[in-house]
Structure formats: structure tokens, C-alpha cells
Design an enzyme around this catalytic site. Structure first.
Site, PDB file in Angstrom:
ATOM      1  N   HIS A  55       0.839  -1.210   0.000  1.00 53.09           N
ATOM      2  CA  HIS A  55       0.000   0.000   0.000  1.00 53.09           C
ATOM      3  C   HIS A  55       0.871   1.255   0.000  1.00 53.09           C
ATOM      4  O   HIS A  55       1.209   1.801   1.040  1.00 53.09           O
ATOM      5  CB  HIS A  55      -0.888  -0.022   1.249  1.00 53.09           C
ATOM      6  CG  HIS A  55      -2.047   0.914   1.178  1.00 53.09           C
ATOM      7  ND1 HIS A  55      -3.275   0.623   1.700  1.00 53.09           N
ATOM      8  CD2 HIS A  55      -2.175   2.159   0.637  1.00 53.09           C
ATOM      9  CE1 HIS A  55      -4.101   1.639   1.504  1.00 53.09           C
ATOM     10  NE2 HIS A  55      -3.452   2.586   0.858  1.00 53.09           N
ATOM     11  N   HIS A  57       1.388   5.153  -1.957  1.00 54.64           N
ATOM     12  CA  HIS A  57       0.926   6.164  -2.915  1.00 54.64           C
ATOM     13  C   HIS A  57       2.149   6.874  -3.465  1.00 54.64           C
ATOM     14  O   HIS A  57       2.854   7.563  -2.730  1.00 54.64           O
ATOM     15  CB  HIS A  57      -0.022   7.158  -2.232  1.00 54.64           C
ATOM     16  CG  HIS A  57      -1.284   6.520  -1.738  1.00 54.64           C
ATOM     17  ND1 HIS A  57      -2.381   6.314  -2.554  1.00 54.64           N
ATOM     18  CD2 HIS A  57      -1.617   6.014  -0.531  1.00 54.64           C
ATOM     19  CE1 HIS A  57      -3.345   5.726  -1.855  1.00 54.64           C
ATOM     20  NE2 HIS A  57      -2.902   5.522  -0.625  1.00 54.64           N
ATOM     21  N   LEU A  58       2.417   6.697  -4.747  1.00 52.67           N
ATOM     22  CA  LEU A  58       3.600   7.321  -5.361  1.00 52.67           C
ATOM     23  C   LEU A  58       3.266   8.613  -6.086  1.00 52.67           C
ATOM     24  O   LEU A  58       4.154   9.336  -6.514  1.00 52.67           O
ATOM     25  CB  LEU A  58       4.288   6.334  -6.311  1.00 52.67           C
ATOM     26  CG  LEU A  58       4.963   5.137  -5.615  1.00 52.67           C
ATOM     27  CD1 LEU A  58       5.581   4.190  -6.642  1.00 52.67           C
ATOM     28  CD2 LEU A  58       6.024   5.594  -4.629  1.00 52.67           C
ATOM     29  N   ARG A  59       1.975   8.878  -6.250  1.00 47.96           N
ATOM     30  CA  ARG A  59       1.485  10.185  -6.753  1.00 47.96           C
ATOM     31  C   ARG A  59       1.796  10.476  -8.220  1.00 47.96           C
ATOM     32  O   ARG A  59       1.345  11.494  -8.736  1.00 47.96           O
ATOM     33  CB  ARG A  59       2.010  11.354  -5.907  1.00 47.96           C
ATOM     34  CG  ARG A  59       1.652  11.282  -4.445  1.00 47.96           C
ATOM     35  CD  ARG A  59       0.166  11.459  -4.209  1.00 47.96           C
ATOM     36  NE  ARG A  59      -0.148  11.479  -2.788  1.00 47.96           N
ATOM     37  CZ  ARG A  59      -1.169  10.827  -2.241  1.00 47.96           C
ATOM     38  NH1 ARG A  59      -1.979  10.103  -3.015  1.00 47.96           N
ATOM     39  NH2 ARG A  59      -1.411  10.902  -0.955  1.00 47.96           N
ATOM     40  N   ASN A  89      -4.869   5.598  -7.240  1.00 45.33           N
ATOM     41  CA  ASN A  89      -5.547   6.914  -7.227  1.00 45.33           C
ATOM     42  C   ASN A  89      -4.621   8.040  -7.701  1.00 45.33           C
ATOM     43  O   ASN A  89      -4.397   9.015  -6.998  1.00 45.33           O
ATOM     44  CB  ASN A  89      -6.130   7.229  -5.854  1.00 45.33           C
ATOM     45  CG  ASN A  89      -5.073   7.300  -4.753  1.00 45.33           C
ATOM     46  OD1 ASN A  89      -3.983   6.757  -4.900  1.00 45.33           O
ATOM     47  ND2 ASN A  89      -5.403   7.971  -3.673  1.00 45.33           N
ATOM     48  N   HIS A 229      -5.465  -1.185   5.484  1.00 38.95           N
ATOM     49  CA  HIS A 229      -5.358  -0.382   6.714  1.00 38.95           C
ATOM     50  C   HIS A 229      -6.463  -0.604   7.746  1.00 38.95           C
ATOM     51  O   HIS A 229      -7.252   0.296   8.033  1.00 38.95           O
ATOM     52  CB  HIS A 229      -5.254   1.108   6.402  1.00 38.95           C
ATOM     53  CG  HIS A 229      -6.135   1.630   5.302  1.00 38.95           C
ATOM     54  ND1 HIS A 229      -7.496   1.472   5.292  1.00 38.95           N
ATOM     55  CD2 HIS A 229      -5.825   2.304   4.158  1.00 38.95           C
ATOM     56  CE1 HIS A 229      -8.000   2.042   4.205  1.00 38.95           C
ATOM     57  NE2 HIS A 229      -7.007   2.551   3.494  1.00 38.95           N
ATOM     58  N   ASN A 275      -6.738   8.805   6.802  1.00 38.31           N
ATOM     59  CA  ASN A 275      -7.979   8.063   6.578  1.00 38.31           C
ATOM     60  C   ASN A 275      -7.645   6.591   6.310  1.00 38.31           C
ATOM     61  O   ASN A 275      -6.954   6.309   5.347  1.00 38.31           O
ATOM     62  CB  ASN A 275      -8.719   8.652   5.368  1.00 38.31           C
ATOM     63  CG  ASN A 275     -10.113   8.081   5.233  1.00 38.31           C
ATOM     64  OD1 ASN A 275     -10.625   7.469   6.164  1.00 38.31           O
ATOM     65  ND2 ASN A 275     -10.712   8.234   4.071  1.00 38.31           N
ATOM     66  N   ASP A 302       0.625   2.543   3.660  1.00 40.42           N
ATOM     67  CA  ASP A 302      -0.258   3.650   3.254  1.00 40.42           C
ATOM     68  C   ASP A 302       0.541   4.961   3.184  1.00 40.42           C
ATOM     69  O   ASP A 302       0.040   6.031   3.547  1.00 40.42           O
ATOM     70  CB  ASP A 302      -1.468   3.790   4.172  1.00 40.42           C
ATOM     71  CG  ASP A 302      -2.591   4.621   3.527  1.00 40.42           C
ATOM     72  OD1 ASP A 302      -2.432   5.042   2.352  1.00 40.42           O
ATOM     73  OD2 ASP A 302      -3.616   4.844   4.199  1.00 40.42           O
TER      74      ASP A 302
HETATM   75 ZN   LIG Z   1      -7.156   3.816   1.970  1.00 35.97          ZN
END
Ligand SMILES: [Zn+2]
Lengths: 428, 199, 306
Positions: A55, A57-59, A89, A229, A275, A302
Site C-alpha cells: 500500500h 501512494h507514489l502520486r 488513485n 489499513h 484516513n 499507506d
Molecule cells: Zn485507503
């Protein structure tokens, strides 16, 4: 390049030498010697299989000001990771073969960790119709994990179809469990502290209700479900029950949910806004227990980089999420290893073996044994340091651990035999 | 700094004014007030101008002093005089330096102060800034015919062109010294002490 | 006193009492005077930074600052760079550069004044933040109760209405507890926060049971839009169960008072005949607000004693 690691302790056990050659562990023994090999002095260091994050996020694409595949890969390598799952995302959303292949290629070019793209479950993460899951699975990125993370696949019929459909290519749906009707406007965990701070609460039941529903659906259709998560004691209970019934469910917990509580919100510093939100002491304890007994399979960071302006604001305006890659192992050492709740083999299992298995990665999560891929890390478990966000490799600075002293320092990381980190510094 | 922090020896010094001295000084000032009121009395005033007089104390210790003076004036003249207090805290110009303090009441006689002889009463006259603040406060409260000043001790070192009309005792001091007036009503005893520094 | 007034927890009992006593002295000093102005804060600058429309609170602070001779700048979200998306931090730095000594901030986001306090050197006064706190409202309410009933210790206060979304309720519960009053919260369960049991207050769902045991009834504004989110079925049902009308007012002890922070929804949470009755302190609350805010500005800006 050939590396000879002298005197490391695999899984914290007896010290040995390891010879890394041609991308594999070529020999393990005492008093090994090799001509032309670069020697890595590792006395006192613990060797573990390279960590795998389910999990991240590399953006990139879309928010390269917050993180790129390259900067995120560097942060991951420094944290001891050799593979990370890049969440869908982005902008554009990773909901087509084209986008997931782009992310995968950027990861290959950076060459610091294996970047494994996660495909979106629904088109545009909008929760209305399935993305082309098969095309992403068949692409060069070989996607096996699908998630709308950031959003919950809240429509039960759509969730059921997704769970069923990915069985065709041994995929798994990773659910961000949050019943959106119960969390409208939510800012933090709903409890005593949200009441006094006047911040809209995010009830534990909003997570637990979705997990309960999804384990029933997964059991019903015989599909694999992964829960992102997990943050509440109730969720751990539901997972324990589902596993006892034979449901193919796995789950992850983040480092921050293992360490921090909703008391952090009292600072009003949005670096602690995330979140699902930070919960109570009782939840933290249940999560540690769940990770220790295996109810929770994995630690997933995350890792959520955010640009300064997205955090330097009012709490309600700030975006949720916090950095995690570089401190994940340290947090696990502090919360699980030092109190004796997990030994080093346990750490390898929860941070490498099981997440690799969930993602169906064949080259990662392998034991430290002759002939296996040379994906490993060396950690000095006795080193302690104070986290300085300015010193992080991530392009963002939103570390919830700023100013906090944590144990454990990753000294070296090897990806298929080549060093991505040496002497605690990224090699490129 | 080091030179002014050696009060041990001074503490043993005899008071500048004892309780008996304070009483004597107050009596003398009361007589002076009666004389002054008479000299400034409006024509045809049967009370010798005392009906017109208002003694306005500046808290903290100016307030009980004003009440004592009024009592002595009444004892000597047989005429009761009006008393009030005016808190100057909100009129000070040194808030930033001295910090906030609790406010004390401002009380004026029912007849007010317009067209009357107001005598401000304070314990010590030093820089003159308190008196200036009191004058500012009075200006917001009414328009007296005249304002005069009575102090128990004048220790010099004025920073403003202000002088007292009635002085209980002139005390030459150095700037580093402290003049401490203690009164029964506020401190449990009547005396005036000079401490610290060299005269 | 701390440098900022962000929440009532910033005030211990001595501080809170000092604010009320100072307000009383100011009231007394200004009573009957033609010139309602003091030179205390001459040369100091107070900025009213209002991200939410609240004319009454802004005017109250403005009057308080002006009566203390401070220079007042009104910086409202409308028609300024704020509405063009300037961040709170950039606005703070701008105010800092202008040399403001105090920022009075009203914001729709809970905690915004706390954030602002990180970025300015002067004092920050919370004039209402989201659903968090409104400390000067609680101070003026406490001041009003003390003036009317002569004490706060042991006074029984019922706070009635939308506690969940009310910054007034949060600040009053904390401050009244600090000052020794006994608070009972009365609301439908949907309008009480989860976690309310951790507050230093009793909780009741039954207004009629609480009224005879109340020295003060503080009615909170209930916004009709809560109805659409199913916090209660209808305005009529809310009013019937939790509104204060004349028959209910008659159930109060003889010297009990009725308070409302305003603006009122007459006919919803409070009947017109109650709002206009002799028990009502609603107009006094407005006047007292100016005195209490003067006291707060004086105590925060006066500088700290060495
Ligand atoms: Zn999430």
C-alpha cells in the site's frame, strides 16, 4: 557487482557471511571469501528478506510535486523495501493497461525497488462500473491487486462482481473499508476526543460494517479479499471470525495505526489527519495483538505524500495521509519487536513473506537461502535516531514521526543482488 | 544589577515614619486642606468650602488615605466631606512594561465632581506618571473646578511637570531606593520605609 | 493568563475569575459616563479576521477594541484576498507584516485559531471556530449569570438543544465547570456527540424533568437544515419536545433566568413570549459581551507582568 556481507545475523540468529552474486544469494557460511567482491561489514546487523509494501501512494502521474515514482522508490529502498504496490488513485487514475504499464516502466527506470502497480476496481474510482481488470492483469505490469483505495467500493453488488471477476487471474480486491454514508465530512475518530474538539467523527462502525459485509461476500463467492489499513479492534474481531470460518481474507495494518492515537489530533496539526483516522489506545492494542497472532497478515504503509500547502492549513481543509515508507520498519521494531510480540522471523513474515504472497510476487518474500533472489536488507536494531522530515528522501515532509526518536536503522538494501542502499544512503 | 540586590542590611533599618508619625502627618494635612478649601471657597459657602471638596484616592493606598483625611477633616471642622476613588490602571502608559494587574473600583460621590475642588490623594509621588493617568481618568469622569494633589511622601525624581499641593513629608532618595508606605487597611500596620540603594 | 484565548481550557479558575472581575470593574468604571472610551490600548492594533459572517460578534469585538482606543482593522473573508483562495498561513503572515497585536478570528473550521497561533506573534482570540469553541461567549454567559444570580458556584445550568454542532455548548460546559456550576445537557440523542459522557456534565433527553431543577436555562440555536439530515423528524416535533414556551418557563424556579446566545429562531427553540420575558437575559448578554471582550483584550494585550 558481487557483495560479500560479513557477519550479518539472518532473522537475528547466528552471524554468517552471505555472498550475493548474479542477483542471487550464492553462498551462506562462515569465513566466506570472494575475489573482487565488495565487502559489507555487517557485524551486529540483522538480515531480513527485502520488505514488500502492499500500500504505497507514489502520486505519479498527476502530483509529481508531492512524490514521483523515483523519489518514492528511493524512500522505499531506504526503508528496506524491495517491492512496493503503487496505489491507483493517480491522475489519470490507474484504471487502464496504459496507465499501469506507465507506472511499472517508471519503476523499472528508477530501479530502486520493484514498483508493482495496483489497478483501480472501478473506472475513475467512481464506484459505478468495473475497470478493465483483465487487461491490466494481462499487461506488462501483471496487475494482481485491485483497489479503489481512497474510496470504498461501497456498492455491495459491484463489490461482489469485482471479487468474483478477479478470480479468473488469481487477483485480489483490496478494499478501503469505509461506509461513505457514515463518514460524510468526517475528520477524525469518533469518540471522546472528537466530541471535545468539535471535529466530525469517523465511527469505527463505518469500517467494521464494510469488512463484515465483504468477508461474507468473499466467503459466498469463494474469492480472495484483502482489507487495507485495518484500524479498529472490532475489525480485528471480524477478521478473526472470518478466518476461523475459512474465508480467504487477508488484512494489513499501517505503522501509524500501530503507534499513534487520536490524542494526536489535540495538536490540531493536520500531519496527523489520515484516513482511516488514528484510533484509541484500545484499538492500537488490538491491532498489535492481531498482527502478533497473524489475524492481520501484513504491515502496509499507506505512504501518502502531500505537498506542504495541502497540510499547512486548517485541519478540515488538509488532505488526509502521512508518510510511512522510511519509518515503517522502525515503528514495527518499537511496537512489536522490542516488547517481544514479534521476533525477526515474524517481522520477515508480516513485512515480506505474506505481503508478497498476497500480491502474488514470485521474486519477493523468499527465504534467506542459497539460490534465492538476493532481495534483502540489513538493519542495525540498536541504533536510535530522531526523525527529521527535512532529511527524508520523499519529496514530501508530512511525517507524523517528526521529532520522535525511533529504534532501528536500515544500513543496506539489495535488490536482486545490487545495492540500492549502502551505509544508510541510497546508491542512486 | 549586583549592587541593587543587597537589601539584607536595610531591612533592619528603623522606619522613616512610624505609626505615630503617620497619624501626625495626616492630621497636619487635614488642617491644610481645611485652610485651602476656605481660601478657595465660593462666596457665601457656610461650610468653608468643604461642601465643595472631594477627596479622590488613587488605589491601592491612596484610597484609604483619602478616607482617613476625610475623617480627620470632619473631626476638626465638623463637616463631612465627599470621598471617592479613581482606578488609573486603564489609563497607564506603561502597560507593555509593567503588565496587567487586577482593576480596582472607581467610585465617585453621588454629587459627582463637576465644578468642585478635587484633591487627588496618593501615597508616594515619584515620576508623576500615576498622577498624569489620574488626571486623564478625571477628565473622562467630569469637569472639576480645580484639581489639586495630596501625597503622604514626595520622594523626588519627577519625569513630568507635576508637583504636589499637600505633602506629608519630603524624602530625598536615590532612584534605586524603594519607598514603601504601609497602612493598617491594606498592610496591617502604619509605617513608611526606605529600602535599598544609597541616599 | 496565557498569550492566546483559543479555548476555555486556556483559563483556570483564577484566570476566568479575573476576566469576570475585570469586566465588572470596566462596567462600573464606564457606567453612566458620557465618554465610554479608555486610552488603555492606544497605539495597539486589533485585527478582526472573520471567515464567517457574524455581524453581531464582529461588532461586539470591534466596539470592545475601540472603547479601549485600539486601532481596529476588519478583515472579512468577503471581498478580500481570502476569498481568492489565499491560505490561512499566508493571511497570518500578512497580518504579521502589518504589525497586528491581536487577531480576533472567526472561522468555520474547528481548530483554525490554534493553527493561526502558530504563525503570528501577537495574541489570538478565538471568536468561534467551527463546532469547537467560542470562549468569549462562554465568558459573557458566565458574567451574565453571576450578575443576575450573584454567584456561579453550585448554580444549576441546563444547556438545551443542538449540543453536537454547538461551539457555545462546548465552551460553556468547560468554563461553567471550571467556575463551579453544574451543567446538564438536554437534547435529543441525535444532537449529542458520541463521547459526551466524558464531559463534566449531566445528560438528559427530557427537558420537562430538568427545568424545575434549573437556575439557568440556556437555549441553543437549532438550524432547520438539521431536519433534512434526520437529526429530528420535524421542526414541530423538535419545538414540542425541546422548545421553551411559556408553560415550560412556568416550571422553572422563581428566580431562574433564560439565556440564548443569539441569533434566535423564535417559535423554534424559544417562544417569543419567553424571549421577551423578564427572565430573559438575551439583551443583557449582548451588552455584557462588550465588557467581557474589553476585559479579554486588556488582559491579553496589557503585557505580562515581569
Ligand atoms: Zn485507503
Amino acid at each position: 557487482m558481487t557483495y560479500l556481507i560479513k557477519g550479518a545475523k539472518p532473522y537475528g540468529e547466528d552471524a554468517v557471511d552471505l555472498l550475493l552474486e548474479d542477483g542471487r544469494i550464492a553462498a551462506i557460511g562462515t569465513e566466506l571469501a570472494a575475489d573482487g567482491a565488495e565487502v559489507v561489514q555487517a557485524a551486529g546487523l540483522v538480515a531480513l528478506p527485502g520488505l514488500v509494501d502492499l500500500h504505497t501512494h507514489l502520486r505519479e502521474p498527476g502530483r509529481e510535486d508531492a512524490e514521483t515514482v523515483e523519489t518514492g522508490s528511493r524512500a522505499a529502498a531506504l526503508g528496506g523495501f524491495t517491492a512496493v504496490h503503487a496505489m491507483a488513485n493517480t491522475d489519470p487514475v490507474a484504471d487502464t493497461a496504459g496507465v499501469v504499464e506507465q507506472v511499472w516502466r517508471l519503476g523499472q527506470e528508477a530501479g530502486l525497488v520493484d514498483v508493482v502497480p495496483v489497478g483501480a476496481v472501478t473506472v475513475g474510482l467512481e464506484g459505478e462500473r468495473l475497470a478493465e481488470l483483465g487487461a491490466m492483469a494481462d499487461s506488462a505490469a501483471r496487475v494482481r491487486v485491485f483497489s479503489d483505495d481512497g474510496h470504498c467500493v461501497s456498492d455491495p453488488a459491484l463489490m461482489r462482481r469485482a471479487l468474483e471477476y478477479v478470480k479468473a487471474f488469481d487477483g485480489v480486491v483490496a478494499q478501503h473499508a469505509e461506509e461513505p454514508r457514515l463518514t460524510a465530512g468526517a475528520q477524525m475518530h469518533e469518540g471522546d476526543r472528537s466530541a471535545s474538539l468539535g471535529l466530525t467523527g469517523w465511527p469505527a462502525a463505518a469500517e467494521e460494517a464494510i469488512i463484515a459485509r465483504d468477508v461474507l461476500l468473499a466467503g459466498h463467492v469463494g474469492a480472495r479479499l484483502h482489507v487495507c489499513h485495518v484500524s479498529t479492534a472490532g475489525s480485528v474481531e471480524i477478521l478473526r471470525w472470518a478466518k476461523s470460518r475459512g474465508v480467504q481474507v487477508t488484512a494489513e495494518v499501517t505503522p501509524h495505526h500501530l503507534l499513534l492515537t487520536d490524542a494526536c489530533a489535540e495538536t490540531w496539526d493536520p500531519v496527523f489527519k489520515v484516513n482511516p483516522p488514528l484510533r484509541t489506545d484500545a484499538d492500537v492494542e488490538a491491532l498489535r495483538a492481531g498482527l502478533a497472532d497473524g489475524t492481520i497478515d501484513a504491515v502496509g504503509t499507506d505512504h501518502a505524500p502531500h505537498a506542504v500547502e495541502d497540510k499547512e492549513s486548517e485541519w478540515a481543509q488538509a488532505r488526509p495521509g502521512m508518510l510511512g515508507l522510511e519509518q515503517a520498519l522502525s515503528v514495527v521494531v518499537q511496537t512489536m519487536v522490542e516488547p517481544g510480540r514479534l521476533d525477526w522471523r515474524g517481522v520477515a513474515d508480516r513485512m515480506s513473506v505474506r505481503p508478497a504472497g498476497i500480491g502474488r510476487l514470485t521474486g519477493h518474500g523468499r527465504p534467506l537461502a542459497v539460490g534465492e533472489p538476493a532481495n534483502l536488507l540489513l538493519i542495525d536494531p540498536t541504533a536510535r535516531s530522531v526523525v527529521d522530515p527535512a532529511a527524508l528522501a520523499s519529496r514530501s515532509r508530512n511525517s507524523p514521526y517528526a521529532g520522535r526518536e525511533l529504534p532501528g536503522r536500515v544500513v543496506a538494501t539489495f535488490l536482486r543482488g545490487s545495492a540500492t542502499v549502502l551505509d544508510g544512503k541510497a546508491t542512486r | 544589577m549586583a549592587s541593587s540586590s543587597l537589601p539584607a542590611r536595610d531591612a533592619a533599618q528603623a522606619p522613616l515614619l512610624s505609626a505615630a508619625d503617620v497619624a501626625r502627618v495626616v492630621d497636619r494635612m487635614a488642617h491644610q486642606l481645611i485652610e485651602r478649601a476656605a481660601s478657595l471657597a465660593p462666596e457665601g459657602d457656610a461650610t468653608g468650602g468643604l461642601r465643595d471638596l472631594v477627596l479622590v484616592g488613587i488605589p491601592t493606598r491612596g484610597a484609604p488615605l483619602a478616607r482617613r483625611l476625610a475623617a480627620r477633616v470632619e473631626a476638626f471642622s465638623g463637616t463631612a466631606v465627599d470621598v471617592g476613588t479613581v482606578d488609573i490602571t486603564l489609563y497607564r502608559d506603561d502597560l507593555r512594561r509593567r503588565g496587567v494587574r487586577a482593576l480596582e473600583p472607581t467610585v465617585l460621590p453621588a454629587a459627582g465632581i463637576d465644578d468642585r475642588l478635587v484633591v487627588l490623594v496618593d501615597d508616594v509621588l515619584f515620576s508623576g506618571r500615576s498622577v498624569r493617568a489620574a488626571l486623564d481618568a478625571l477628565r473622562d469622569l467630569g469637569r472639576p473646578r480645580a484639581v489639586q494633589l495630596a501625597v503622604l511622601v514626595d520622594r523626588g525624581h519627577r519625569e513630568l511637570p507635576i508637583r504636589a499641593d499637600f505633602v506629608g513629608k519630603n524624602v530625598p532618595t536615590s532612584r534605586t531606593q524603594q519607598v514603601k508606605v504601609r497602612l493598617q487597611e491594606t498592610d496591617g500596620a502604619d509605617e513608611v520605609l526606605v529600602t535599598g540603594g544609597a541616599a | 493568563m496565557k498569550r492566546h484565548l483559543l479555548e476555555v481550557a486556556d483559563l483556570d479558575r483564577a484566570d476566568a475569575t479575573l476576566v469576570l472581575d475585570t469586566a465588572a470593574q470596566i462596567d462600573q468604571a464606564l457606567a453612566g459616563r458620557e465618554v465610554k472610551k479608555l486610552p488603555t490600548l492606544r497605539g495597539r492594533t486589533v485585527v478582526n479576521l472573520f471567515y464567517e459572517d457574524s455581524t453581531r460578534t464582529r461588532i461586539s469585538f470591534e466596539l470592545a477594541a475601540k472603547r479601549l482606543s485600539a486601532d481596529v482593522i476588519n478583515f472579512s473573508a468577503k471581498g478580500s484576498s481570502v476569498s481568492k483562495g489565499e491560505s490561512l498561513k499566508d493571511t497570518a503572515l500578512t497580518l504579521e507584516a502589518m504589525g497586528s497585536d491581536a487577531v480576533v478570528v472567526r472561522h468555520s473550521a474547528s481548530g483554525a485559531p490554534h493553527r493561526l497561533a502558530n504563525w503570528v506573534r501577537g495574541s489570538v482570540v478565538n471568536a468561534g471556530d467551527g463546532t469547537h469553541e467560542h470562549p468569549t461567549q462562554a465568558l459573557l454567559d458566565a458574567y451574565t449569570i453571576r450578575r443576575r444570580l450573584g454567584r456561579l458556584e453550585g448554580v444549576r445550568v441546563a444547556v438545551v438543544g443542538d449540543v453536537l454542532h454547538s461551539r457555545v455548548a462546548r465552551s460553556n460546559v468547560g468554563l461553567l465547570h471550571t467556575l463551579g456550576a453544574e451543567v446538564t445537557l438536554v437534547a435529543p440523542p441525535t444532537l449529542l456527540p458520541v463521547g459526551v459522557r466524558s464531559w463534566p456534565a449531566e445528560v438528559s433527553y427530557d427537558l420537562d424533568a430538568v427545568l424545575p431543577k434549573s437556575d439557568v436555562v440556556m437555549m441553543l440555536r437549532v438550524q432547520a437544515e438539521r431536519m433534512n439530515a434526520s437529526f429530528f423528524p420535524s421542526a414541530r416535533e423538535y419545538s414540542r419536545r425541546y422548545g421553551l414556551d411559556a408553560p415550560r418557563m412556568a416550571a422553572l424556579p422563581d428566580d431562574a433566568i433564560v439565556m440564548h446566545p443569539g441569533p434566535m429562531n423564535r417559535g423554534m427553540e424559544i417562544a417569543a413570549e419567553v424571549a421577551d420575558s423578564v427572565r430573559s437575559t438575551i439583551v443583557e448578554q449582548v451588552a455584557n459581551g462588550v465588557s467581557v471582550r474589553m476585559a479579554v483584550l486588556y488582559l491579553l494585550l496589557g503585557g505580562s507582568p515581569q
